[in-house]
Design a protein around this motif. Structure first.
Motif, PDB file in Angstrom:
ATOM      1  N   MET A 174       8.746  -8.247 -22.068  1.00  0.00           N
ATOM      2  CA  MET A 174       7.973  -9.346 -21.680  1.00  0.00           C
ATOM      3  C   MET A 174       7.143  -9.105 -20.439  1.00  0.00           C
ATOM      4  N   VAL A 175       7.083  -7.906 -20.131  1.00  0.00           N
ATOM      5  CA  VAL A 175       6.158  -7.225 -18.885  1.00  0.00           C
ATOM      6  C   VAL A 175       5.332  -6.275 -19.362  1.00  0.00           C
ATOM      7  N   HIS A 176       3.953  -6.404 -18.935  1.00  0.00           N
ATOM      8  CA  HIS A 176       3.075  -5.129 -19.392  1.00  0.00           C
ATOM      9  C   HIS A 176       2.159  -4.768 -18.168  1.00  0.00           C
ATOM     10  N   VAL A 177       2.040  -3.692 -17.847  1.00  0.00           N
ATOM     11  CA  VAL A 177       1.172  -2.988 -16.743  1.00  0.00           C
ATOM     12  C   VAL A 177      -0.497  -3.515 -17.343  1.00  0.00           C
ATOM     13  N   SER A 178      -1.232  -3.897 -16.277  1.00  0.00           N
ATOM     14  CA  SER A 178      -2.552  -4.362 -16.716  1.00  0.00           C
ATOM     15  C   SER A 178      -3.485  -3.145 -16.189  1.00  0.00           C
ATOM     16  N   ARG A 179      -3.217  -2.815 -14.828  1.00  0.00           N
ATOM     17  CA  ARG A 179      -4.040  -1.845 -14.277  1.00  0.00           C
ATOM     18  C   ARG A 179      -3.381  -0.849 -13.410  1.00  0.00           C
ATOM     19  N   THR A 180      -4.059   0.051 -12.924  1.00  0.00           N
ATOM     20  CA  THR A 180      -3.674   0.701 -11.615  1.00  0.00           C
ATOM     21  C   THR A 180      -4.279   1.100 -10.677  1.00  0.00           C
ATOM     22  N   VAL A 181      -4.148   1.312  -9.502  1.00  0.00           N
ATOM     23  CA  VAL A 181      -5.082   1.659  -8.389  1.00  0.00           C
ATOM     24  C   VAL A 181      -4.396   3.048  -7.593  1.00  0.00           C
ATOM     25  N   SER A 182      -5.450   3.953  -7.668  1.00  0.00           N
ATOM     26  CA  SER A 182      -5.219   5.323  -7.032  1.00  0.00           C
ATOM     27  C   SER A 182      -5.426   5.251  -5.634  1.00  0.00           C
ATOM     28  N   PRO A 183      -4.794   6.172  -4.758  1.00  0.00           N
ATOM     29  CA  PRO A 183      -5.120   6.126  -3.476  1.00  0.00           C
ATOM     30  C   PRO A 183      -6.380   7.232  -3.217  1.00  0.00           C
ATOM     31  N   ASN A 184      -7.231   6.886  -2.245  1.00  0.00           N
ATOM     32  CA  ASN A 184      -8.148   7.667  -1.700  1.00  0.00           C
ATOM     33  C   ASN A 184      -7.869   8.628  -0.662  1.00  0.00           C
ATOM     34  N   PRO A 185      -7.602  10.133  -0.996  1.00  0.00           N
ATOM     35  CA  PRO A 185      -7.107  11.006   0.085  1.00  0.00           C
ATOM     36  C   PRO A 185      -7.902  10.985   1.126  1.00  0.00           C
ATOM     37  N   GLU A 186      -9.077  10.814   1.264  1.00  0.00           N
ATOM     38  CA  GLU A 186      -9.829  10.825   2.304  1.00  0.00           C
ATOM     39  C   GLU A 186      -9.456   9.914   3.528  1.00  0.00           C
ATOM     40  N   ASN A 187      -8.817   8.824   3.387  1.00  0.00           N
ATOM     41  CA  ASN A 187      -8.384   7.932   4.132  1.00  0.00           C
ATOM     42  C   ASN A 187      -6.785   8.334   4.638  1.00  0.00           C
ATOM     43  N   HIS A 188      -6.305   9.269   4.094  1.00  0.00           N
ATOM     44  CA  HIS A 188      -4.947   9.402   4.467  1.00  0.00           C
ATOM     45  C   HIS A 188      -4.678   9.884   5.783  1.00  0.00           C
ATOM     46  N   ARG A 189      -5.571  10.687   6.395  1.00  0.00           N
ATOM     47  CA  ARG A 189      -5.254  11.228   7.662  1.00  0.00           C
ATOM     48  C   ARG A 189      -5.523  10.099   8.662  1.00  0.00           C
ATOM     49  N   VAL A 190      -6.589   9.098   8.639  1.00  0.00           N
ATOM     50  CA  VAL A 190      -6.584   8.116   9.566  1.00  0.00           C
ATOM     51  C   VAL A 190      -5.391   6.761   9.761  1.00  0.00           C
ATOM     52  N   TYR A 191      -5.056   7.011   8.317  1.00  0.00           N
ATOM     53  CA  TYR A 191      -3.793   5.986   8.269  1.00  0.00           C
ATOM     54  C   TYR A 191      -2.552   6.286   8.860  1.00  0.00           C
ATOM     55  N   GLN A 192      -2.365   7.966   8.344  1.00  0.00           N
ATOM     56  CA  GLN A 192      -1.143   8.057   9.174  1.00  0.00           C
ATOM     57  C   GLN A 192      -1.417   8.038  10.536  1.00  0.00           C
ATOM     58  N   THR A 193      -2.324   8.420  11.332  1.00  0.00           N
ATOM     59  CA  THR A 193      -2.692   8.146  12.639  1.00  0.00           C
ATOM     60  C   THR A 193      -2.320   6.619  13.030  1.00  0.00           C
ATOM     61  N   LYS A 194      -2.760   5.867  12.241  1.00  0.00           N
ATOM     62  CA  LYS A 194      -2.752   4.282  12.816  1.00  0.00           C
ATOM     63  C   LYS A 194      -1.189   3.928  12.546  1.00  0.00           C
ATOM     64  N   TYR A 195      -0.486   4.508  11.334  1.00  0.00           N
ATOM     65  CA  TYR A 195       0.636   4.104  11.060  1.00  0.00           C
ATOM     66  C   TYR A 195       1.796   4.584  12.198  1.00  0.00           C
ATOM     67  N   GLN A 196       1.270   5.734  12.800  1.00  0.00           N
ATOM     68  CA  GLN A 196       2.524   6.472  13.908  1.00  0.00           C
ATOM     69  C   GLN A 196       2.391   5.585  14.939  1.00  0.00           C
ATOM     70  N   LEU A 197       0.991   5.175  15.427  1.00  0.00           N
ATOM     71  CA  LEU A 197       0.921   4.341  16.467  1.00  0.00           C
ATOM     72  C   LEU A 197       1.585   3.149  16.399  1.00  0.00           C
ATOM     73  N   TYR A 198       1.380   2.416  14.980  1.00  0.00           N
ATOM     74  CA  TYR A 198       1.959   1.256  14.774  1.00  0.00           C
ATOM     75  C   TYR A 198       3.662   1.360  15.005  1.00  0.00           C
ATOM     76  N   LYS A 199       4.185   2.438  14.569  1.00  0.00           N
ATOM     77  CA  LYS A 199       5.607   2.373  14.904  1.00  0.00           C
ATOM     78  C   LYS A 199       6.050   2.815  16.231  1.00  0.00           C
ATOM     79  N   ASN A 200       5.219   3.628  16.991  1.00  0.00           N
ATOM     80  CA  ASN A 200       5.362   3.920  18.266  1.00  0.00           C
ATOM     81  C   ASN A 200       5.491   2.640  19.181  1.00  0.00           C
ATOM     82  N   LEU A 201       4.596   1.701  18.868  1.00  0.00           N
ATOM     83  CA  LEU A 201       4.262   0.433  19.677  1.00  0.00           C
ATOM     84  C   LEU A 201       5.245  -0.396  19.243  1.00  0.00           C
ATOM     85  N   LEU A 202       5.910  -0.439  18.077  1.00  0.00           N
ATOM     86  CA  LEU A 202       7.135  -1.327  17.753  1.00  0.00           C
ATOM     87  C   LEU A 202       8.118  -0.948  18.700  1.00  0.00           C
ATOM     88  N   SER A 203       8.496   0.102  18.622  1.00  0.00           N
ATOM     89  CA  SER A 203       9.562   0.761  19.546  1.00  0.00           C
ATOM     90  C   SER A 203       9.115   0.269  21.288  1.00  0.00           C
TER      91      SER A 203
END
Length: 521
Positions: free
Chosen positions: A477-506
Motif C-alpha cells: 500500500m506504500v510506494h516511493v514517488s521521488r527522491t531528493v539528493s543532498p548538495n555536497p557543496e552546502n555540507h560545510r556551511v550547514y555543519q558550521t551552522k548546526y554546531q552553532l545551533y547546538k552550542n547555543l542550545l546549551s
C-alpha cells in the motif's frame, strides 16, 4: 449509463482511515493498493483559555468527524457497503474525559498543553523514576501526557474526575462514539506512561507512583491495533452514511501510523515526519530503555517496538510565523491566484545558506527535550529581511530533526543513511532540499497525501483479512514517488551552522530558565 470503470469500482472493497490531529480532522478511503479514492478534512478550533493551556471542544470534534466521514463517502462515488473496515488515529497523549453516556465532562486537552510542567519536574527529580519507573514505561515524562494532566486535574479540578467514567486518548474517544464500545488501544496507550510497556498491561504499582491508582476503574480494557473493537452503530450509520455493522479496528498511535505509511517495513529504515511535532523513528525487535530517549512504544506487530525521538518543534513553526506576520502576504498571494507557501519558498530561494548565520530555535510550542525552552531568532541585524527569517525557520526545523536523529543513530548505528520523510515539508521542494543538505542524506518521499489516515487504514486492512500484519500491508500500500539528493557543496556551511545551533542550545539553558521563572511569578 454505468461505465466499465465505474462498474469495477462498485465491485471493489475499501477501508477507511480517520485522523484527528490537534486542529484538523480527516477521513480517507483506500483500496488494497493504497490508492486513495477520496479525502475530506475539517478544521477544528484550538482553545487557549489560559497561558500554557491548549484545549478543544469535544462536541465540535465529533461533529467534524461526522462531517468528514460523510463527505469522503460522497466524494468517493462508491457504495458504503464496499467499505469493509474503519480505523481511527489521532494525536498521541493529551486527555479526553467523558461520562457513562459519552458526554464530555470538560474540554478535551491537546498534547501541546503544558500546564502540568511542575508535576513532571517533581517526578523527574525523584531517584525512583530511573530505578523503578523508567524500566516499566521506557519513555520520558512530559506535560502533555495524561499522567501529568490527570495529576493536575486531581488537584485543580477534582469534580471533573468524579464525573468522568472513561479516560480516553482522542482516537479511542472517536472509536467509542462510532461503536459504543470503550477500549484503549495498545500502541497509543503505550506512549502515555499509563501502562507497563514491558509487560503490555496496566500496572497498579506504576499508577500508584503517579498518584493515580484511584482512577484505575476509569481506564478501559486494552485492545491491539488490528483487533475488532466494535461495529458502527445504527445511530452513527444514520449520521455518517457508513453501514451499520461495519467493523472498526483498534487503530494506531499517530507516530506508528506515520511509520507504517512511510513504508517502514524493515528494521534498518528511519522515518521523519514533519508536522506539529518533529517525529523521528525506527522499528526494532527489542525495546530500548534510555533516560535520554524520548520514547519506546509498542508497535502494531507483536514482538516489535517503535523507537522515537520527538518534540513539538517541526513545520508548525512556519504556520505560526505566517499566521502572525504574513497575513497581508497571504491575502496578496490569494488575489494573485497563488499560495503564501509558494511565496515563502520563493523568498527562501532568493537567499543562500552562507549569506546569513541567523538562527531560529523552533520552540513556539515548547520543547520536551530542552527544559524551559522558548522560540526565538538569534543573530538578527539590519541586513536581515523577511527572506532570511523564513530561511532561518526552514533551517531551524531541520536542525531540530537532525538533533533527534543523531540520538537515534547513537542507539542504532546500523540505520540506513537514506531517510523516508513525510509531512508538510514534502510539499516544498525548497525545504526538502534544505533537509537533504543539512542531513547530507538521500530523502525518499512516498506517494501518500495523508500518512495518518493511510497508516491507520492499514490496521483495518489487516483486521478484515487483506494482510497478515502491517509490514505486509505497507509493502503493498506504500510506494516511493521521488527522491531528493543532498548538495555536497552546502555540507560545510550547514555543519558550521548546526554546531552553532547546538552550542547555543546549551548556553541558552540559563536564560530560558530565568524567563520561565519570571513568567511563573
Amino acid at each position: 449509463m454505468v461505465t466499465n470503470k465505474e462498474s469495477t469500482r462498485l465491485k471493489d472493497e475499501y477501508v477507511m482511515g480517520i485522523d484527528n490531529g490537534g486542529t484538523v480532522t480527516k477521513a480517507a478511503i483506500y483500496d488494497r493498493k493504497g490508492q486513495v479514492l477520496a479525502i475530506a478534512s475539517k478544521s477544528t478550533q484550538m482553545l487557549t483559555p489560559r497561558e500554557f493551556h491548549t484545549e478543544r471542544s469535544i462536541d465540535e470534534l465529533w461533529a467534524a468527524n461526522v462531517e468528514v466521514i460523510k463527505k469522503a463517502i460522497e466524494q468517493s462515488g462508491i457504495d458504503a457497503s464496499q467499505i469493509k473496515g474503519v480505523a481511527v488515529t489521532g494525536h498521541g497523549n493529551g486527555l479526553y474525559l467523558v461520562d457513562e453516556e459519552g458526554h464530555p465532562v470538560r474540554n478535551g486537552i491537546i498534547s501541546t498543553d503544558s500546564r502540568a510542567k511542575e508535576y513532571v519536574e517533581r517526578w523527574q527529580r525523584s531517584p525512583e523514576f530511573l530505578t523503578d519507573i523508567l524500566p516499566k514505561t521506557m519513555q520520558s515524562i512530559w506535560a502533555g501526557q495524561p499522567v501529568a494532566l490527570l495529576a493536575w486535574l486531581k488537584n485543580f479540578e477534582p469534580e471533573t474526575l468524579q464525573k468522568a467514567r472513561y479516560i480516553f486518548m482522542v482516537k479511542d474517544l472517536i472509536r467509542f462514539y462510532l461503536t459504543g464500545e470503550a477500549f484503549l488501544e495498545l500502541t497509543d496507550i503505550s506512549g502515555t506512561n499509563l501502562i507497563n510497556v514491558r509487560d503490555c498491561k496496566y500496572d497498579d504499582e506504576l499508577l500508584a507512583w503517579w498518584g493515580l491508582d484511584e482512577l484505575r476503574d476509569k481506564l478501559p480494557p486494552i485492545k491491539r491495533s488490528t483487533e475488532c473493537c466494535g461495529k458502527i452503530t445504527d445511530d452513527v450509520a444514520r449520521l455518517t452514511g457508513l453501514c451499520a455493522g461495519t467493523p472498526v479496528s483498534g487503530g494506531v498511535f499517530d507516530i506508528s501510523a506515520s511509520s507504517i505509511a512511510s513504508g517502514i517495513n524493515s528494521l534498518d529504515k528511519m522515518a521523519i515526519v514533519t508536522g506539529t511535532w518533529s517525529i523521528n523513528e525506527y522499528v526494532t525487535d527489542h525495546p530500548v530503555i534510555d533516560k535520554d530517549l524520548f520514547m519506546t512504544s509498542i508497535y502494531p506487530i507483536e514482538g516489535k517496538w517503535l523507537i522515537t525521538e520527538a518534540s513539538p518543534t517541526s513545520a508548525s513553526n512556519l504556520e505560526w510565523f505566517i499566521n502572525n506576520f504574513m497575513e497581508s502576504d497571504r491575502k496578496t498571494s490569494a488575489e494573485q491566484g497563488s499560495s503564501v507557501y509558494d511565496l515563502c519558498n520563493k523568498l527562501v530561494s532568493s537567499t543562500t545558506p552562507d549569506e546569513s548565520h541567523l538562527l531560529f530555535f523552533p520552540f513556539v510550542f515548547g520543547s520536551n527535550t530542552i527544559p524551559d525552552a522558548s522560540a526565538g531568532f538569534i543573530g538578527v541585524n539590519s541586513f536581515h529581511k523577511k527572506a532570511h527569517f523564513l530561511r532561518a525557520i526552514y533551517e531551524g526545523v531541520a536542525f531540530s530533526h537532525l538533533y533527534h536523529t543523531e540520538r537515534l543513530r547513537n542507539i542504532n548505528p546500523k540505520l540506513s543513511r537514506t531517510i523516508r520523510i513525510a509531512g508538510g515539508v514534502t510539499n516544498s521542494p525548497v525545504w526538502l532540499q534544505i533537509f537533504a543538505d543539512i542531513f547530507q542524506a538521500t530523502l525518499e518521499i512516498v506517494d501518500v497525501k495523508e500518512h495518518g489516515t493511510l497508516g491507520t487504514a492499514m490496521t483495518a486492512a489487516v483486521m478484515v483479512g487483506w494482510f497478515a500484519e502491517v509490514f505486509a500491508a505497507s509493502n503493498d500500500m506504500v510506494h516511493v514517488s521521488r527522491t531528493v539528493s543532498p548538495n555536497p557543496e552546502n555540507h560545510r556551511v550547514y555543519q558550521t551552522k548546526y554546531q552553532l545551533y547546538k552550542n547555543l542550545l546549551s548556553e541558552m539553558q540559563s536564560p530560558w530558565k530565568s524567563c520561565s521563572n519570571y513568567i511563573a511569578h
